[in-house]
Every structure is written in structure tokens, then in C-alpha cells.
Scaffold this motif. Structure first.
Motif, PDB file in Angstrom:
ATOM      1  N   ILE A 134       0.831  -1.196   0.000  1.00 34.01           N
ATOM      2  CA  ILE A 134       0.000   0.000   0.000  1.00 34.01           C
ATOM      3  C   ILE A 134       0.872   1.255   0.000  1.00 34.01           C
ATOM      4  N   SER A 135       0.453   2.253  -0.765  1.00 32.19           N
ATOM      5  CA  SER A 135       1.096   3.557  -0.734  1.00 32.19           C
ATOM      6  C   SER A 135       0.129   4.547  -0.093  1.00 32.19           C
ATOM      7  N   LEU A 136       0.601   5.246   0.934  1.00 27.19           N
ATOM      8  CA  LEU A 136      -0.208   6.223   1.651  1.00 27.19           C
ATOM      9  C   LEU A 136       0.282   7.632   1.364  1.00 27.19           C
ATOM     10  N   ILE A 137      -0.653   8.579   1.266  1.00 27.00           N
ATOM     11  CA  ILE A 137      -0.326   9.998   1.152  1.00 27.00           C
ATOM     12  C   ILE A 137      -0.689  10.680   2.464  1.00 27.00           C
ATOM     13  N   GLU A 138       0.254  11.420   3.039  1.00 31.36           N
ATOM     14  CA  GLU A 138      -0.004  12.145   4.275  1.00 31.36           C
ATOM     15  C   GLU A 138      -0.871  13.368   3.990  1.00 31.36           C
ATOM     16  N   LEU A 139      -1.825  13.636   4.888  1.00 31.14           N
ATOM     17  CA  LEU A 139      -2.682  14.810   4.768  1.00 31.14           C
ATOM     18  C   LEU A 139      -2.374  15.791   5.886  1.00 31.14           C
ATOM     19  N   GLY A 140      -2.449  17.083   5.563  1.00 32.19           N
ATOM     20  CA  GLY A 140      -2.178  18.111   6.543  1.00 32.19           C
ATOM     21  C   GLY A 140      -3.413  18.477   7.352  1.00 32.19           C
ATOM     22  N   GLN A 141      -3.351  19.615   8.069  1.00 34.55           N
ATOM     23  CA  GLN A 141      -4.444  20.005   8.951  1.00 34.55           C
ATOM     24  C   GLN A 141      -5.741  20.259   8.197  1.00 34.55           C
ATOM     25  N   SER A 142      -5.663  20.765   6.960  1.00 35.12           N
ATOM     26  CA  SER A 142      -6.859  21.019   6.163  1.00 35.12           C
ATOM     27  C   SER A 142      -7.226  19.820   5.298  1.00 35.12           C
ATOM     28  N   LEU A 143      -6.570  18.684   5.551  1.00 34.95           N
ATOM     29  CA  LEU A 143      -6.760  17.444   4.784  1.00 34.95           C
ATOM     30  C   LEU A 143      -6.295  17.572   3.347  1.00 34.95           C
ATOM     31  N   GLN A 144      -5.442  18.541   3.083  1.00 31.64           N
ATOM     32  CA  GLN A 144      -4.782  18.619   1.775  1.00 31.64           C
ATOM     33  C   GLN A 144      -3.519  17.768   1.820  1.00 31.64           C
ATOM     34  N   PRO A 145      -3.192  17.048   0.734  1.00 28.49           N
ATOM     35  CA  PRO A 145      -1.966  16.237   0.724  1.00 28.49           C
ATOM     36  C   PRO A 145      -0.725  17.095   0.965  1.00 28.49           C
ATOM     37  N   THR A 146       0.176  16.591   1.798  1.00 29.59           N
ATOM     38  CA  THR A 146       1.427  17.300   2.070  1.00 29.59           C
ATOM     39  C   THR A 146       2.505  16.966   1.052  1.00 29.59           C
ATOM     40  N   GLY A 147       2.286  15.924   0.248  1.00 31.91           N
ATOM     41  CA  GLY A 147       3.297  15.485  -0.706  1.00 31.91           C
ATOM     42  C   GLY A 147       4.177  14.373  -0.178  1.00 31.91           C
ATOM     43  N   VAL A 148       4.042  14.036   1.123  1.00 31.25           N
ATOM     44  CA  VAL A 148       4.842  12.962   1.719  1.00 31.25           C
ATOM     45  C   VAL A 148       4.124  11.629   1.512  1.00 31.25           C
ATOM     46  N   LYS A 149       4.852  10.651   0.977  1.00 29.27           N
ATOM     47  CA  LYS A 149       4.277   9.333   0.712  1.00 29.27           C
ATOM     48  C   LYS A 149       4.959   8.274   1.568  1.00 29.27           C
ATOM     49  N   PHE A 150       4.236   7.208   1.850  1.00 31.18           N
ATOM     50  CA  PHE A 150       4.745   6.118   2.670  1.00 31.18           C
ATOM     51  C   PHE A 150       4.427   4.788   1.978  1.00 31.18           C
ATOM     52  N   ASP A 151       5.358   3.856   2.052  1.00 25.28           N
ATOM     53  CA  ASP A 151       5.134   2.501   1.563  1.00 25.28           C
ATOM     54  C   ASP A 151       4.946   1.591   2.762  1.00 25.28           C
ATOM     55  N   VAL A 152       3.754   0.995   2.864  1.00 23.19           N
ATOM     56  CA  VAL A 152       3.443   0.113   3.985  1.00 23.19           C
ATOM     57  C   VAL A 152       2.848  -1.181   3.447  1.00 23.19           C
ATOM     58  N   GLY A 153       2.807  -2.199   4.307  1.00 24.76           N
ATOM     59  CA  GLY A 153       2.240  -3.473   3.884  1.00 24.76           C
ATOM     60  C   GLY A 153       2.102  -4.428   5.049  1.00 24.76           C
ATOM     61  N   ALA A 154       1.543  -5.591   4.747  1.00 32.74           N
ATOM     62  CA  ALA A 154       1.358  -6.619   5.770  1.00 32.74           C
ATOM     63  C   ALA A 154       0.944  -7.912   5.099  1.00 32.74           C
ATOM     64  N   LYS A 155       1.134  -9.009   5.832  1.00 33.08           N
ATOM     65  CA  LYS A 155       0.549 -10.298   5.451  1.00 33.08           C
ATOM     66  C   LYS A 155      -0.613 -10.534   6.413  1.00 33.08           C
ATOM     67  N   ALA A 156      -1.807 -10.777   5.870  1.00 32.70           N
ATOM     68  CA  ALA A 156      -2.980 -10.905   6.735  1.00 32.70           C
ATOM     69  C   ALA A 156      -4.102 -11.608   6.003  1.00 32.70           C
TER      70      ALA A 156
END
Length: 240
Positions: A101-123
Motif C-alpha cells: 500500500i502507498s499512503l499519502i499524508e494529509l495536513g491540517q486542512s486534509l490537503q496532501p502534504t506530498g509525503v508518501k509512505f510505503d506500507v504493507g502486511a501479510k494478513a
């Protein structure tokens, strides 16, 4: 002012901005709004070879090193999701599903900050995501845009910044589909669908082109009144 009103409508809509609920892995989808229940700093670079998880909840972990910490209480939107099943070596039975999964961080106004994260799991798909909850909103509950299914009069909304006609367009802009044309793709039996879009706020015109069967996860389709589609199947029908 119009954009502020649109954002208020988007996030305080009746679809449940005020609600926060657990989310299972099979409910994860592009544009879903998530809130972190805890700081995230653990890394599982290869979740596919991890031991099958135990318990009713499985946490998402980073799948890449040297990423900023995900903070408790902060909001993130899914921009990309891929999953595949994992099978045992001895009996070839399904063990679990691996999620990337790729996540986009949101700021205080819920606008994207441009920071992305790569996360995952086995489930297991029915397992609850332990360290995130979902915040239903209009953007995540609307169908994903598929150009071949759009119709004139529909609205589409981008959940992150995009390039249209060589120009960078900020996230959460609302566009109206004003015309659609097809363009034959040489040496194939497929077509590109070219949507002429008018930005609701600025009235600027743009074009969006993609194959008709291609889903564009960044874009949410808001079906216009009178454009409702109905798919009938044995035992019921689907309206969208």
C-alpha cells in the motif's frame, strides 16, 4: 470561497466524516481515508516471507527503510494498493494475502502534504487493520473513475495532485465532464477515451485520456443526476 464550501461538503458529508470505524484488509481501497491509531516505525521489508500472523488484528508496517514516522492521530489517504495470495510450500493451500500500500499524508486542512509512505502486511482479508481506522467520506466512497464508463455531466475529483495538459493541478479539484470522444489505438481492438473536463471553480478546460477499461485510482467519479447506471444480475441490481 467555492473551493472552501466544496471541501466542507466533501468531508462533512452524510457519508460519515464524523464516524471512525475499524477497517478490515479486504475493505482497503484507493482514496480511502485512514487515521493512525499509533505511531508507526516498524519495518517489515519482506512481508511475504513473514510468519503467518496470529490474532484478530494485524498492524501495517513500513516496507521500505528510512521513511518518516507515521504519527498517531494524523490522517492518510490510500493512493495505491496491490494484493496477492500466498500459498504454503507443502500442501499448496492458501496461507494469507500480502498487501502492498502507498499512503499519502494529509495536513491540517486534509490537503496532501506530498509525503508518501510505503506500507504493507501479510494478513487474512477478514482481519482488522490494527493500527489504523477508516474515516468514510465522499471521496473514498465514490466509484473509481473508469474513463469508458464516464458520461457527460458527471463530476470527477482528484485525490492528489495530477498533471493535465502539461499543467500541475492541485488535489481536491472538482471537474465536470463536458464531452467524450474515442480514439482508436493502432494495431489493437481498444480505444482511448478522451474526456474534456471543465474545472468547476476556475472554468479552465483540460483533457484526460486513458483506455476505457483502465481504472484511475486517483480520480473519484461523482455520478450526475440522470446519469445513474444500473447493472442487473440474478437476485438484484447495482446502481452507480
Amino acid at each position: 470561497m467555492a473551493k472552501v464550501l466544496f471541501l466542507i461538503t466533501l468531508f462533512l458529508s452524510a457519508t460519515g466524516w464524523s464516524k471512525s470505524t475499524p477497517v478490515t484488509y479486504n475493505e482497503l481501497r484507493p482514496r480511502l481515508l485512514l487515521q493512525a491509531k499509533a505511531d508507526l516505525y516498524e519495518v517489515e521489508a519482506y512481508p511475504e516471507i513473514a510468519m503467518p500472523p496470529k490474532g484478530s488484528a494485524v498492524d501495517l508496517s513500513f516496507t521500505e527503510y528510512n521513511q518518516p514516522k507515521i504519527r498517531k492521530g494524523h490522517f492518510y489517504r490510500i493512493s495505491y494498493l496491490r494484493s496477492y495470495d500466498v500459498y504454503g510450500l507443502k500442501d499448496s493451500k492458501k496461507v494469507d494475502t500480502v498487501y502492498s500500500i502507498s499512503l499519502i499524508e494529509l495536513g491540517q486542512s486534509l490537503q496532501p502534504t506530498g509525503v508518501k509512505f510505503d506500507v504493507g502486511a501479510k494478513a487474512d482479508p477478514e482481519t482488522v487493520v490494527g493500527n489504523f481506522i477508516q474515516i468514510p467520506d465522499q471521496l473514498s466512497s465514490s466509484p473509481t473513475l473508469q474513463t469508458g464508463r464516464a458520461q457527460v455531466g458527471d463530476h470527477i475529483v482528484n485525490s492528489s495532485a495530477v498533471r493535465l495538459g502539461g499543467l500541475q493541478v492541485a488535489a481536491y479539484n472538482k471537474f465536470e465532464v463536458v464531452s467524450i470522444r474515442k480514439e482508436y489505438i493502432p494495431f489493437t481492438l481498444a480505444y482511448n477515451y478522451i474526456l474534456s473536463l471543465r474545472e468547476v471553480r476556475s472554468k479552465k478546460m483540460y483533457e484526460l485520456k486513458a483506455p476505457g477499461l483502465q481504472k484511475l485510482p486517483v480520480w473519484a467519479l461523482v455520478v450526475a443526476p440522470g446519469n445513474e447506471r444500473v447493472i442487473k444480475f440474478p437476485g438484484g441490481e447495482l446502481h452507480y
